[in-house]
Design a protein around this motif. Structure first.
Motif, PDB file in Angstrom:
ATOM      1  N   ILE A  18      49.609  20.763 -67.159  1.00 28.81           N
ATOM      2  CA  ILE A  18      50.530  19.979 -66.331  1.00 28.81           C
ATOM      3  C   ILE A  18      51.100  18.896 -67.233  1.00 28.81           C
ATOM      4  N   LEU A  19      52.402  18.770 -67.249  1.00 30.62           N
ATOM      5  CA  LEU A  19      53.098  17.752 -68.040  1.00 30.62           C
ATOM      6  C   LEU A  19      53.716  16.744 -67.094  1.00 30.62           C
ATOM      7  N   GLU A  20      53.432  15.471 -67.323  1.00 28.18           N
ATOM      8  CA  GLU A  20      54.051  14.389 -66.550  1.00 28.18           C
ATOM      9  C   GLU A  20      54.686  13.418 -67.531  1.00 28.18           C
ATOM     10  N   LEU A  21      55.946  13.114 -67.314  1.00 30.98           N
ATOM     11  CA  LEU A  21      56.663  12.152 -68.150  1.00 30.98           C
ATOM     12  C   LEU A  21      57.039  10.951 -67.290  1.00 30.98           C
ATOM     13  N   SER A  22      56.891   9.765 -67.850  1.00 28.85           N
ATOM     14  CA  SER A  22      57.283   8.558 -67.120  1.00 28.85           C
ATOM     15  C   SER A  22      57.849   7.546 -68.106  1.00 28.85           C
ATOM     16  N   ALA A  23      58.688   6.662 -67.572  1.00 25.63           N
ATOM     17  CA  ALA A  23      59.297   5.623 -68.405  1.00 25.63           C
ATOM     18  C   ALA A  23      59.190   4.288 -67.706  1.00 25.63           C
ATOM     19  N   GLY A  24      58.822   3.289 -68.456  1.00 28.94           N
ATOM     20  CA  GLY A  24      58.794   1.926 -67.969  1.00 28.94           C
ATOM     21  C   GLY A  24      59.808   1.106 -68.750  1.00 28.94           C
ATOM     22  N   PRO A  25      59.869  -0.166 -68.514  1.00 31.24           N
ATOM     23  CA  PRO A  25      60.837  -0.997 -69.216  1.00 31.24           C
ATOM     24  C   PRO A  25      60.663  -0.982 -70.732  1.00 31.24           C
ATOM     25  N   ASP A  26      59.418  -0.868 -71.189  1.00 32.95           N
ATOM     26  CA  ASP A  26      59.157  -0.963 -72.625  1.00 32.95           C
ATOM     27  C   ASP A  26      58.526   0.273 -73.236  1.00 32.95           C
ATOM     28  N   THR A  27      58.130   1.250 -72.410  1.00 31.06           N
ATOM     29  CA  THR A  27      57.412   2.411 -72.927  1.00 31.06           C
ATOM     30  C   THR A  27      57.851   3.700 -72.261  1.00 31.06           C
ATOM     31  N   VAL A  28      57.565   4.794 -72.943  1.00 22.13           N
ATOM     32  CA  VAL A  28      57.703   6.146 -72.405  1.00 22.13           C
ATOM     33  C   VAL A  28      56.324   6.777 -72.557  1.00 22.13           C
ATOM     34  N   THR A  29      55.851   7.433 -71.497  1.00 22.50           N
ATOM     35  CA  THR A  29      54.519   8.029 -71.527  1.00 22.50           C
ATOM     36  C   THR A  29      54.598   9.507 -71.197  1.00 22.50           C
ATOM     37  N   ALA A  30      53.892  10.309 -71.991  1.00 22.02           N
ATOM     38  CA  ALA A  30      53.703  11.728 -71.712  1.00 22.02           C
ATOM     39  C   ALA A  30      52.231  11.932 -71.409  1.00 22.02           C
ATOM     40  N   ALA A  31      51.950  12.582 -70.300  1.00 19.86           N
ATOM     41  CA  ALA A  31      50.575  12.907 -69.928  1.00 19.86           C
ATOM     42  C   ALA A  31      50.475  14.418 -69.796  1.00 19.86           C
ATOM     43  N   VAL A  32      49.546  15.011 -70.536  1.00 23.26           N
ATOM     44  CA  VAL A  32      49.357  16.459 -70.505  1.00 23.26           C
ATOM     45  C   VAL A  32      47.916  16.735 -70.093  1.00 23.26           C
ATOM     46  N   SER A  33      47.766  17.469 -68.998  1.00 26.79           N
ATOM     47  CA  SER A  33      46.445  17.841 -68.492  1.00 26.79           C
ATOM     48  C   SER A  33      46.225  19.325 -68.741  1.00 26.79           C
ATOM     49  N   ASP A  34      44.998  19.675 -69.142  1.00 26.96           N
ATOM     50  CA  ASP A  34      44.643  21.077 -69.294  1.00 26.96           C
ATOM     51  C   ASP A  34      43.228  21.292 -68.782  1.00 26.96           C
ATOM     52  N   SER A  35      42.783  22.542 -68.786  1.00 27.57           N
ATOM     53  CA  SER A  35      41.495  22.883 -68.180  1.00 27.57           C
ATOM     54  C   SER A  35      40.331  22.911 -69.157  1.00 27.57           C
ATOM     55  N   ASN A  36      40.552  22.500 -70.394  1.00 29.71           N
ATOM     56  CA  ASN A  36      39.475  22.464 -71.380  1.00 29.71           C
ATOM     57  C   ASN A  36      38.940  21.041 -71.467  1.00 29.71           C
ATOM     58  N   PRO A  37      37.655  20.818 -71.151  1.00 28.42           N
ATOM     59  CA  PRO A  37      37.121  19.459 -71.199  1.00 28.42           C
ATOM     60  C   PRO A  37      36.895  18.930 -72.621  1.00 28.42           C
ATOM     61  N   ALA A  38      36.955  19.807 -73.620  1.00 25.61           N
ATOM     62  CA  ALA A  38      36.731  19.376 -75.007  1.00 25.61           C
ATOM     63  C   ALA A  38      37.885  18.501 -75.485  1.00 25.61           C
ATOM     64  N   TYR A  39      37.525  17.405 -76.126  1.00 27.25           N
ATOM     65  CA  TYR A  39      38.540  16.509 -76.680  1.00 27.25           C
ATOM     66  C   TYR A  39      39.137  17.123 -77.943  1.00 27.25           C
ATOM     67  N   PRO A  40      40.380  16.761 -78.263  1.00 27.22           N
ATOM     68  CA  PRO A  40      40.970  17.245 -79.514  1.00 27.22           C
ATOM     69  C   PRO A  40      40.116  16.811 -80.695  1.00 27.22           C
ATOM     70  N   ARG A  41      40.078  17.636 -81.707  1.00 30.90           N
ATOM     71  CA  ARG A  41      39.320  17.264 -82.892  1.00 30.90           C
ATOM     72  C   ARG A  41      40.261  17.194 -84.080  1.00 30.90           C
ATOM     73  N   GLU A  42      40.001  16.220 -84.878  1.00 32.22           N
ATOM     74  CA  GLU A  42      40.797  16.059 -86.081  1.00 32.22           C
ATOM     75  C   GLU A  42      40.297  17.029 -87.132  1.00 32.22           C
ATOM     76  N   ARG A  43      41.216  17.642 -87.826  1.00 24.24           N
ATOM     77  CA  ARG A  43      40.821  18.501 -88.937  1.00 24.24           C
ATOM     78  C   ARG A  43      41.774  18.288 -90.084  1.00 24.24           C
ATOM     79  N   THR A  44      41.353  18.683 -91.241  1.00 29.69           N
ATOM     80  CA  THR A  44      42.175  18.522 -92.432  1.00 29.69           C
ATOM     81  C   THR A  44      43.376  19.455 -92.334  1.00 29.69           C
ATOM     82  N   PRO A  45      44.582  18.915 -92.469  1.00 31.91           N
ATOM     83  CA  PRO A  45      45.768  19.772 -92.405  1.00 31.91           C
ATOM     84  C   PRO A  45      45.753  20.817 -93.525  1.00 31.91           C
ATOM     85  N   ASP A  46      46.196  22.004 -93.173  1.00 27.81           N
ATOM     86  CA  ASP A  46      46.297  23.104 -94.134  1.00 27.81           C
ATOM     87  C   ASP A  46      47.672  23.036 -94.788  1.00 27.81           C
TER      88      ASP A  46
END
Length: 83
Positions: A18-46
């Motif tokens: 689910i993608l939700e976009l919102s804008a305030g006076p000073d910011t723009v926010t994107a919120a993306v929800s998915d069904s995987n509870p695992a947090y993103p992990r940082e990895r070394t770029p290839d």
């Protein structure tokens, strides 16, 4: 940034999001929800381009505020940018 968040949700979050976009006076926010509870992990770029690894670094560098909220059956990533 929005494209990267959505791509990550499709690839790593179970294929539905689910993608939700919102804008305030000073910011723009994107919120993306998915069904995987695992947090993103940082990895070394290839640098040869075979397996990625650039997206999360890019998202973190572009945002002024980045939060991850667990939810029943998944998570939501809120990425905020200055206007």
């Amino acid at each position: 940034m929005v494209s990267e968040l959505v791509t990550n949700a499709l690839r790593h979050g179970g294929g539905r999001y689910i993608l939700e976009l919102s804008a305030g006076p000073d910011t723009v926010t994107a919120a993306v929800s998915d069904s995987n509870p695992a947090y993103p992990r940082e990895r070394t770029p290839d640098i040869n381009g075979a397996s990625g690894g650039f997206g999360w670094h890019m998202i973190r560098d572009l945002t002024s505020r980045l939060t991850i909220t667990p939810s029943p059956g998944g998570k939501t990533i809120h990425a905020q940018l200055p206007r």
